[in-house]
Design a protein around this motif. Structure first.
Motif, mmCIF file in Angstrom:
data_model
loop_
_atom_site.group_PDB
_atom_site.id
_atom_site.type_symbol
_atom_site.label_atom_id
_atom_site.label_comp_id
_atom_site.label_asym_id
_atom_site.label_seq_id
_atom_site.Cartn_x
_atom_site.Cartn_y
_atom_site.Cartn_z
ATOM 1 N N GLY A 352 -7.450 -17.910 -1.140
ATOM 2 C CA GLY A 352 -8.309 -16.811 -1.560
ATOM 3 C C GLY A 352 -8.602 -16.897 -3.047
ATOM 4 O O GLY A 352 -7.767 -17.331 -3.840
ATOM 5 N N LEU A 353 -9.808 -16.500 -3.445
ATOM 6 C CA LEU A 353 -10.220 -16.484 -4.849
ATOM 7 C C LEU A 353 -10.568 -15.048 -5.217
ATOM 8 O O LEU A 353 -11.454 -14.442 -4.617
ATOM 9 C CB LEU A 353 -11.427 -17.390 -5.070
ATOM 10 N N VAL A 354 -9.826 -14.498 -6.203
ATOM 11 C CA VAL A 354 -10.022 -13.117 -6.642
ATOM 12 C C VAL A 354 -10.755 -13.149 -7.970
ATOM 13 O O VAL A 354 -10.222 -13.632 -8.977
ATOM 14 C CB VAL A 354 -8.668 -12.388 -6.789
ATOM 15 N N VAL A 355 -12.008 -12.653 -7.990
ATOM 16 C CA VAL A 355 -12.844 -12.698 -9.184
ATOM 17 C C VAL A 355 -12.900 -11.302 -9.800
ATOM 18 O O VAL A 355 -13.275 -10.335 -9.123
ATOM 19 C CB VAL A 355 -14.271 -13.181 -8.850
ATOM 20 N N SER A 356 -12.521 -11.202 -11.070
ATOM 21 C CA SER A 356 -12.540 -9.920 -11.782
ATOM 22 C C SER A 356 -13.372 -10.072 -13.046
ATOM 23 O O SER A 356 -13.846 -11.148 -13.371
ATOM 24 C CB SER A 356 -11.110 -9.492 -12.118
ATOM 25 N N GLY A 357 -13.509 -8.962 -13.770
ATOM 26 C CA GLY A 357 -14.291 -8.987 -15.000
ATOM 27 C C GLY A 357 -15.219 -7.795 -15.072
ATOM 28 O O GLY A 357 -15.208 -6.908 -14.208
ATOM 29 N N PRO A 358 -16.053 -7.730 -16.094
ATOM 30 C CA PRO A 358 -16.900 -6.561 -16.321
ATOM 31 C C PRO A 358 -17.994 -6.416 -15.273
ATOM 32 O O PRO A 358 -18.394 -7.380 -14.617
ATOM 33 C CB PRO A 358 -17.510 -6.838 -17.704
ATOM 34 N N ASN A 359 -18.462 -5.168 -15.128
ATOM 35 C CA ASN A 359 -19.627 -4.926 -14.286
ATOM 36 C C ASN A 359 -20.829 -5.665 -14.861
ATOM 37 O O ASN A 359 -20.943 -5.845 -16.076
ATOM 38 C CB ASN A 359 -19.939 -3.426 -14.215
ATOM 39 N N ALA A 360 -21.728 -6.075 -13.982
ATOM 40 C CA ALA A 360 -22.943 -6.800 -14.385
ATOM 41 C C ALA A 360 -22.608 -8.099 -15.092
ATOM 42 O O ALA A 360 -23.416 -8.623 -15.861
ATOM 43 C CB ALA A 360 -23.826 -5.924 -15.284
ATOM 44 N N ILE A 451 -4.742 -1.034 0.912
ATOM 45 C CA ILE A 451 -5.504 -1.535 2.066
ATOM 46 C C ILE A 451 -6.060 -2.927 1.773
ATOM 47 O O ILE A 451 -6.000 -3.840 2.616
ATOM 48 C CB ILE A 451 -6.655 -0.552 2.396
ATOM 49 N N ALA A 452 -6.592 -3.098 0.559
ATOM 50 C CA ALA A 452 -7.186 -4.382 0.193
ATOM 51 C C ALA A 452 -6.152 -5.486 0.224
ATOM 52 O O ALA A 452 -6.396 -6.578 0.760
ATOM 53 C CB ALA A 452 -7.830 -4.283 -1.195
ATOM 54 N N ARG A 453 -4.973 -5.235 -0.336
ATOM 55 C CA ARG A 453 -3.942 -6.272 -0.371
ATOM 56 C C ARG A 453 -3.490 -6.643 1.037
ATOM 57 O O ARG A 453 -3.359 -7.836 1.366
ATOM 58 C CB ARG A 453 -2.762 -5.802 -1.204
ATOM 59 N N ALA A 454 -3.283 -5.631 1.862
ATOM 60 C CA ALA A 454 -2.839 -5.913 3.228
ATOM 61 C C ALA A 454 -3.890 -6.703 3.997
ATOM 62 O O ALA A 454 -3.570 -7.638 4.747
ATOM 63 C CB ALA A 454 -2.533 -4.604 3.940
ATOM 64 N N THR A 455 -5.155 -6.345 3.797
ATOM 65 C CA THR A 455 -6.241 -7.055 4.488
ATOM 66 C C THR A 455 -6.333 -8.497 4.006
ATOM 67 O O THR A 455 -6.493 -9.430 4.809
ATOM 68 C CB THR A 455 -7.578 -6.333 4.247
ATOM 69 N N LEU A 456 -6.239 -8.694 2.709
ATOM 70 C CA LEU A 456 -6.299 -10.048 2.158
ATOM 71 C C LEU A 456 -5.187 -10.923 2.724
ATOM 72 O O LEU A 456 -5.415 -12.075 3.118
ATOM 73 C CB LEU A 456 -6.187 -10.007 0.631
ATOM 74 N N GLU A 457 -3.989 -10.391 2.736
ATOM 75 C CA GLU A 457 -2.861 -11.169 3.241
ATOM 76 C C GLU A 457 -3.052 -11.524 4.715
ATOM 77 O O GLU A 457 -2.739 -12.640 5.149
ATOM 78 C CB GLU A 457 -1.564 -10.390 3.038
ATOM 79 N N ALA A 458 -3.602 -10.573 5.490
ATOM 80 C CA ALA A 458 -3.835 -10.844 6.912
ATOM 81 C C ALA A 458 -4.904 -11.924 7.100
ATOM 82 O O ALA A 458 -4.786 -12.791 7.968
ATOM 83 C CB ALA A 458 -4.260 -9.558 7.627
ATOM 84 N N LEU A 459 -5.933 -11.892 6.274
ATOM 85 C CA LEU A 459 -7.009 -12.874 6.403
ATOM 86 C C LEU A 459 -6.526 -14.289 6.092
ATOM 87 O O LEU A 459 -6.804 -15.241 6.828
ATOM 88 C CB LEU A 459 -8.171 -12.503 5.485
ATOM 89 N N VAL A 460 -5.789 -14.449 4.982
ATOM 90 C CA VAL A 460 -5.335 -15.798 4.626
ATOM 91 C C VAL A 460 -4.240 -16.273 5.579
ATOM 92 O O VAL A 460 -4.137 -17.478 5.866
ATOM 93 C CB VAL A 460 -4.864 -15.855 3.158
ATOM 94 N N PHE A 485 -3.279 -17.167 -3.555
ATOM 95 C CA PHE A 485 -4.511 -16.689 -4.173
ATOM 96 C C PHE A 485 -4.686 -17.334 -5.547
ATOM 97 O O PHE A 485 -3.711 -17.686 -6.212
ATOM 98 C CB PHE A 485 -4.490 -15.159 -4.316
ATOM 99 N N ALA A 486 -5.939 -17.500 -5.951
ATOM 100 C CA ALA A 486 -6.282 -18.002 -7.285
ATOM 101 C C ALA A 486 -7.104 -16.951 -8.004
ATOM 102 O O ALA A 486 -7.880 -16.216 -7.380
ATOM 103 C CB ALA A 486 -7.063 -19.305 -7.181
ATOM 104 N N ALA A 487 -6.916 -16.876 -9.304
ATOM 105 C CA ALA A 487 -7.644 -15.892 -10.112
ATOM 106 C C ALA A 487 -8.811 -16.551 -10.821
ATOM 107 O O ALA A 487 -8.779 -17.735 -11.171
ATOM 108 C CB ALA A 487 -6.704 -15.255 -11.131
ATOM 109 N N ALA A 488 -9.850 -15.763 -11.030
ATOM 110 C CA ALA A 488 -11.000 -16.202 -11.841
ATOM 111 C C ALA A 488 -11.637 -14.956 -12.428
ATOM 112 O O ALA A 488 -11.572 -13.866 -11.835
ATOM 113 C CB ALA A 488 -12.012 -16.970 -10.996
ATOM 114 N N SER A 489 -12.220 -15.100 -13.592
ATOM 115 C CA SER A 489 -12.845 -13.928 -14.217
ATOM 116 C C SER A 489 -14.133 -14.345 -14.902
ATOM 117 O O SER A 489 -14.257 -15.469 -15.397
ATOM 118 C CB SER A 489 -11.905 -13.280 -15.237
ATOM 119 N N VAL A 490 -15.095 -13.422 -14.913
ATOM 120 C CA VAL A 490 -16.298 -13.607 -15.708
ATOM 121 C C VAL A 490 -16.030 -13.029 -17.081
ATOM 122 O O VAL A 490 -15.370 -11.998 -17.220
ATOM 123 C CB VAL A 490 -17.519 -12.936 -15.041
#
Length: 827
Positions: A352-360, A451-460, A485-490
């Motif tokens: 899984g790739l979790v992308v974070s960072g500012p809006n827009a 909910i998000a964490r549990a769903t992510l773990e179930a998917l992977v 999971f791997a992290a990435a940010s804008v």
């Protein structure tokens, strides 16, 4: 690649922008059926079909690179005509001509791709399957003229019937022209003309004269005041014309039916050709689209592989930017260069790739670009990434993006999002790619994060690969702590307070919501109040992320400054290199010019010598020989002097370059006080006075006038080293050796003939006189000795008659007395 993939659901196609993409694809197609097939294109369920299309698109791009393209533009859509012909229906002339155009296009495409078999072997193989129906096309084309009308030569009967009809037309018109000149009939006419009504020739008769002209009324004007009457005298001719024209029409229909049957017999082959040309059109459209995207053919894998997308750009963003630049009249290349490219991958064992960072900041653009590229790969289209791109042919692609509520079903935005998550959980498994935007964001942050964490773990855990965007700190922490999971940010530029749109793998990013709010115009007072409310309540993760963002921004600015400095240095280096090459070229050109001048001067001297020799041959006198000798000696002396000058100038130039390299050279011109060197003698001195083309020069203790051509300006160091007050012993010895008197050297022009016979002596004397005269000697000493006196007398008598000798004298006691006779040479 023989495994079957799952069809992509319409919701995923819509969410990832597939419909817009194939709209751009269809715009690049050239045939009606090709555009239709582009619009209907969906990700393939057979991996082999995708791989085959991708390979053919790359071949088409190779042809485009050399400005070659298959001639498809004249391939019309004749499916309806072929269907009618196959049912034994009769086609009209335009339809038959369209079939002929299709055949010609097939032949042209086949011929073109045969000529490009080395560059496009797969496309050539496809074109070889096209039918060769050129004879049918020739048959169809021979029946019609340029306007699509059947020609007279289509059949003998048609030619005969048309000729008869033309004769009847002409006969009727002649009769009508005569009636228009008949005074009795002219008075009945509304106007002096005739026309055609219901395929019959008629005259416009006034209604009151209806009974005055026998004939058939075929029509009347709207007012009823004019009747269109076919004169009775023309009725029989009109009947014959009608019969002839009916025969023509019947024969034309027979010809059309015969041609239609010929097409109907080949309808299956023609339809197959049409489909193949349309498929080729899709390939060519894909090649044009790939070139416009700057796309790459990715390495495809069917296993549960991942993706490696260097230089990724969102395909729709590239196409929209291109169209906007064209509309606004801007340079397309410059506009596309402004789009940020990002290297996106799923590293190591991460699922899984979790992308974070500012809006827009480009989070959603990044994950949807990956998703759209996955669809393009399954459709056999090159993707908008750089060289080395690789992506799996995912069994299925699912999305949870822009989920909206549905009042009719009682769904809120959050429940609609949960419904999408439920569908992804049900479909998750190996080979599935799931793209989720702002996962569980529309509820309480703590519960949503759970909910998000549990769903992510179930998917992977189910074997799927997941791409998500988030502002939830719990999910950012999961990306840093869980190897699945791997992290990435804008990025966000804390100096400019603006997103950078640049993706950084392995990092998490702050949301910067308040700064984004400022950028979109939220009142400053509201933003300041928000900062006060937030206060120090940010979490440790947020603080760490903010600090990391600041450090990263500073590092980025430092890197940019270094790159700018490096670019400036490289620019200066290139400029210096260009200048060095220019100077070298100038030096080479100067040398070549000097060499050419030297060759020209040498040639002039050779011509002068030849002229002198020629004159000598014409006037073979002793005086002429002496004069010739003087001229040749002068030419040789001039040449030697010129050589001395060039050598001296070269030496001085070398000294000047050496001083200039050390920054110690001072430039001088010929003026009073200028240090110079005598080019021929090598003596150095100083100019005392300039006298026209000469200069008075102090050469040591001697003052002398020297031609300016023989002077070379000496370089002088700008910083003269101080003279040493004391010399070493070695230096004193060297100076003493230099001051020691040199031995006296004397030179005597002498020829010794003692012991020779008279004839030998006379010959030796002549050779010596000739040689010494050439050398410019004034006197020659002939040593003959005493002996019996015979040799002495013969030599002296010969010298008296010699053309080389002006006079003779007896040598002094110091010169040899009576044993030597001195010959004074002619000048």
């Amino acid at each position: 690649m023989d495994a079957t993939l799952e069809p992509i659901v319409p919701k995923t196609l819509s969410a990832l922008g597939w419909n817009e993409l194939i709209g751009h694809l269809s715009q690049r197609a050239r045939t009606p059926l090709g555009r239709e097939q582009c619009q209907a294109l969906v990700p393939e369920v057979e991996p082999g079909v995708a791989q085959a299309r991708l390979a053919r698109i790359e071949e088409a791009r190779v042809l485009l690179a050399v400005e070659k393209e298959a001639p498809l533009a004249d391939a019309p859509d004749v499916r309806e005509a072929l269907a009618r012909a196959s049912r034994e229906g009769t086609l009209e002339a335009p339809q038959l001509l369209s079939v002929a155009r299709l055949i010609r296009t097939s032949v042209a495409v086949r011929r073109f791709l045969a000529s490009q078999a080395d560059r496009a072997p797969l496309l050539h193989a496809d074109a070889e399957e096209l039918s060769d129906l050129a004879p049918l096309a020739s048959e169809l084309e021979s029946v019609f003229d340029a306007a699509g009308k059947i020609v007279d030569t289509a059949s003998p009967l048609l030619s005969e019937l048309r000729e008869k009809a033309r004769g009847l037309h002409k006969n009727i018109k002649v009769r009508l022209d005569g009636m228009l000149e008949d005074p009795e009939i002219v008075g009945m006419l509304r106007d002096a003309y005739y026309s055609v009504r219901g395929d019959r020739y008629v005259l416009p008769i006034r209604a009151e004269h209806k009974s005055h002209l026998d004939g058939i009324v075929h029509n009347a004007s709207g007012s009823g005041q004019t009747l269109f009457v076919e004169p009775q005298a023309l009725v029989e001719l009109g009947n014959q014309l009608t019969i002839a024209e009916a025969g023509v029409l019947e024969e034309e229909q027979r010809i059309l039916a015969e041609l239609s049957q010929a097409v109907g017999r080949r309808a299956t082959e023609l339809l197959a050709d049409l489909e193949k040309l349309a498929a080729l059109d899709v390939v060519l459209a894909g090649a044009h689209l790939a070139d416009d995207l700057g796309a790459t053919a990715p390495k495809l894998s069917l296993d549960t592989g991942s993706f490696e997308l260097p230089g990724l750009r969102h395909p729709l963003l590239v196409l929209q930017t291109r169209e906007r630049a064209k509309t606004e009249g801007r340079e397309v290349r410059a506009a596309l260069a402004a789009i940020v490219k990002n290297d996106v991958r799923l590293p190591g064992a991460a699922r899984g790739l979790v992308v974070s960072g500012p809006n827009a900041g480009g989070k959603t653009v990044t994950i949807t670009a990956v998703g759209l590229c996955a669809l393009m790969a399954r459709a056999g289209l090159p993707i908008a990434a750089g060289e080395g791109a690789a992506i799996a042919l995912y069994r299925s692609v699912l999305t949870a993006i822009h989920d909206e509520g549905d009042l009719s079903r009682g769904l809120s935005t959050f429940t609609a999002h949960l419904a999408a998550l439920t569908r992804t959980l049900a479909a998750a498994g190996p080979g599935a790619l799931i793209v989720i935007d702002e996962m569980a964001a529309d509820t309480d942050p703590r519960e949503g994060a759970a909910i998000a964490r549990a769903t992510l773990e179930a998917l992977v855990d189910a074997g799927a690969q997941v791409l998500i965007t988030t502002h939830l700190e719990e999910l950012k922490g999961l990306a840093l702590a869980d190897a699945r999971f791997a992290a990435a940010s804008v990025g966000f530029d804390v100096v400019k307070l603006a997103p950078t749109y640049r993706l950084a793998m392995g990092q998490v990013g702050a949301s910067a919501a308040i700064e984004i709010a400022r950028r979109v115009g939220l009142p400053e007072a509201v933003c300041q109040r928000a900062e006060a409310v937030l206060g120090g309540g940010s979490s440790a993760i947020s603080a760490a992320v903010e600090q990391l963002e600041r450090a990263r921004a500073e590092a980025l600015h430092a890197k940019q400054a270094a790159q700018e400095a490096e670019a400036k240095f490289e620019k200066e280096r290139l400029a210096f290199e260009r200048e060095r090459k220019a100077l070298k070229a100038l030096e080479q050109a100067t040398r070549e010019a000097a060499r050419d001048l030297l060759i020209e001067d040498l040639e002039q001297k050779r011509q002068e010598a030849a002229r002198i020799v020629a004159e000598l041959q014409q006037r073979p006198t002793i005086a002429g020989a002496v004069e010739t000798q003087k001229q040749l000696s002068q030419l040789r002396a001039d040449e030697e002097a010129q050589g001395d000058r060039e050598k001296a100038r070269a030496e001085v130039a070398a000294e000047t370059d050496a001083l200039r390299a050390r920054g110690q050279a001072e430039e001088h011109t010929l003026e009073t006080g200028t240090p110079v060197r005598h080019a021929r003698f090598g003596t150095e001195g100083v100019i005392i006075e300039l006298l026209g083309n000469q200069a008075l020069v102090q050469l040591g203790a001697l003052k002398t006038k020297v031609s300016l051509d023989d002077l070379v300006v000496l370089p002088r160091a700008s910083k003269t080293p101080q003279a040493q007050l004391k010399r070493t012993k070695a230096e004193r010895l060297a100076r003493g050796e230099e001051a020691r008197a040199k031995p006296v050297e004397t030179r005597l022009a002498l020829v010794d003939v003692r012991g020779m016979r008279v004839d030998e002596a006379i010959r030796a004397v002549d050779e010596a006189l000739d040689g010494y005269l050439r050398q410019g000697e004034a006197e020659v000493h002939v040593q003959h000795g005493h002996g019996s006196g015979a040799l002495k007398g013969a030599v002296r008598e010969h010298l008296q008659r010699s053309p080389y000798v002006a006079r003779t004298r007896q040598a002094t006691n110091q010169e040899g007395a009576d044993q030597v006779t001195v010959a004074v040479l002619r000048s």
